[in-house]
Design a protein around this motif. Structure first.
Motif, PDB file in Angstrom:
ATOM      1  N   ALA A 117       5.819   0.695 -13.503  1.00 50.92           N
ATOM      2  CA  ALA A 117       4.398   0.882 -13.193  1.00 50.92           C
ATOM      3  C   ALA A 117       3.888   2.291 -13.473  1.00 50.92           C
ATOM      4  N   PHE A 143      -0.686  -0.609 -11.165  1.00 49.10           N
ATOM      5  CA  PHE A 143      -1.223  -0.245  -9.859  1.00 49.10           C
ATOM      6  C   PHE A 143      -2.748  -0.182  -9.852  1.00 49.10           C
ATOM      7  N   ARG A 187      -1.479  -5.193  -5.034  1.00 51.39           N
ATOM      8  CA  ARG A 187      -1.229  -5.774  -6.355  1.00 51.39           C
ATOM      9  C   ARG A 187       0.244  -6.173  -6.495  1.00 51.39           C
ATOM     10  N   THR A 188       1.138  -5.401  -5.883  1.00 51.08           N
ATOM     11  CA  THR A 188       2.560  -5.738  -5.925  1.00 51.08           C
ATOM     12  C   THR A 188       2.831  -6.992  -5.109  1.00 51.08           C
ATOM     13  N   SER A 205       1.680  -9.952  -6.987  1.00 50.98           N
ATOM     14  CA  SER A 205       2.589 -10.237  -8.105  1.00 50.98           C
ATOM     15  C   SER A 205       3.820 -10.969  -7.625  1.00 50.98           C
ATOM     16  N   GLU A 206       4.273 -10.632  -6.418  1.00 52.32           N
ATOM     17  CA  GLU A 206       5.438 -11.321  -5.849  1.00 52.32           C
ATOM     18  C   GLU A 206       5.130 -12.803  -5.643  1.00 52.32           C
ATOM     19  N   LEU A 212      10.486  -2.829  -8.713  1.00 50.55           N
ATOM     20  CA  LEU A 212       9.422  -1.926  -9.116  1.00 50.55           C
ATOM     21  C   LEU A 212      10.011  -0.556  -9.437  1.00 50.55           C
ATOM     22  N   LEU A 257       3.811  -0.090   0.285  1.00 52.15           N
ATOM     23  CA  LEU A 257       4.673  -1.024  -0.450  1.00 52.15           C
ATOM     24  C   LEU A 257       5.720  -1.624   0.483  1.00 52.15           C
ATOM     25  N   ALA A 259       4.991  -5.450   0.778  1.00 55.67           N
ATOM     26  CA  ALA A 259       5.919  -6.098  -0.162  1.00 55.67           C
ATOM     27  C   ALA A 259       7.350  -5.681   0.163  1.00 55.67           C
ATOM     28  N   VAL A 279      10.375  -6.422  -2.230  1.00 56.15           N
ATOM     29  CA  VAL A 279      10.410  -5.847  -3.577  1.00 56.15           C
ATOM     30  C   VAL A 279      11.306  -4.616  -3.586  1.00 56.15           C
TER      31      VAL A 279
END
Length: 303
Positions: free
Chosen positions: A19, A98, A117-118, A121-122, A132, A176, A180, A183
């Motif tokens: 990213a 990002f 956004r992460t 995406s997951e 990531l 994050l 997430a 991740v």
């Protein structure tokens, strides 16, 4: 989604997203991955090219902004992830993952939408293990470069609404972890990138530490004086380093003694941004990095 689905009992697909951050590598990491596709194929890793990487980010971004149902967004990705995909590890690279640069400094944070956004995406990559990769940058140089890349109206809006002195990477990393947590996160200091280029590529591709890579030292060579280039090539060709750490120490010594100043010193053109501001951010950056190195769920690549 069907293109990433695995039958029960089969190893989960891994998806690696590089990213950025913005201004860190100018697409060179993806170029290095593509140049080493033969080595990557041995570990069933597949780097997507720039067009498909951009397409993935566009589908994800549009879906987040417009609140598109995940099933519909997955349909839009079938061209990127075909049914007969013969890989266990996909690699996507985009410094827009990002968000666009105009959103990189908002709400008192660097990349405030990174975690949202992460996390989306997951969901989008349902059934896959998402990883990531991010090269961190000293905010003292990152902030002015972002601002000067924007239209004047956008720049003035950020300057009028954001306390730049509070910006660091810690909030993004914390977000994050909150939004997430599944991740995997791998970070490194962009300032170290020339010394750990091969480690970054191998980590992204899931390759063993001893796998040889094409042009592993090309970036470092491009930053050195003639004397430095000669010393580096002799070191590599003679294989005099006793172990990886010995080699790394030798590379660091050559870089410190023979880097071309014009290649590593950045011009920061933001009016009012001076060396005292950069020094203050550099001190805060070092403090943040010390905290990041202690985070249990974060892998940090370093010399």
């Amino acid at each position: 989604m069907t293109g990433l689905a695995k039958p029960q009992g089969v190893k989960r697909m891994q998806v690696v997203i590089h990213a950025g951050a913005a201004f860190t590598d100018d697409g060179r990491l993806l170029g290095s991955l593509l140049a080493n596709k033969a080595a990557l194929a041995q570990s069933r890793s597949l780097p997507l090219g720039p067009r498909h990487s951009r397409q993935f980010v566009k589908v994800m971004s549009d879906s987040v902004i417009k609140d598109v149902p995940v099933d519909d967004a997955q349909e839009d990705l079938r061209e990127i992830f075909p049914e007969d995909l013969n890989a266990e590890r996909l690699i996507i690279s985009s410094d827009k993952f990002f968000g666009p640069r105009r959103t990189a400094l908002q709400h008192g944070q660097i990349y405030p939408f990174a975690a949202k956004r992460t996390a989306y995406s997951e969901k989008l990559l349902e059934g896959a293990q998402l990883e990531l990769f991010v090269g961190l940058v000293n905010p003292g140089s990152f902030i002015p470069k972002i601002l000067m890349s924007l239209h004047e109206d956008q720049r003035e809006s950020i300057l009028g609404s954001t306390d730049l002195s509070c910006l660091s990477w810690l909030n993004m990393i914390d977000d994050l972890g909150d939004l997430a947590p599944g991740v995997k996160l791998t970070l490194w200091e962009n300032e170290d990138t020339p010394l750990i280029w091969g480690d970054i590529v191998r980590a992204m591709a899931g390759l063993a530490d001893d796998v040889a890579l094409k042009d592993e030292y090309a970036l470092l060579l491009s930053l050195l004086t003639g004397t430095g280039k000669t010393q580096l090539l002799e070191l590599i060709q003679q294989g005099t380093a006793k172990d990886r750490q010995s080699l790394r120490d030798s590379l660091a010594g050559i870089f410190e003694d023979h880097a071309q100043p014009e290649q590593i010193e950045e011009e920061l053109d933001l009016p009012g941004w001076n060396s005292d501001i950069v020094s203050a951010f550099s001190e805060l950056y070092e403090q943040d990095l010390a905290k990041i190195h202690t985070m249990p769920n974060v892998r940090v690549l370093h010399p």
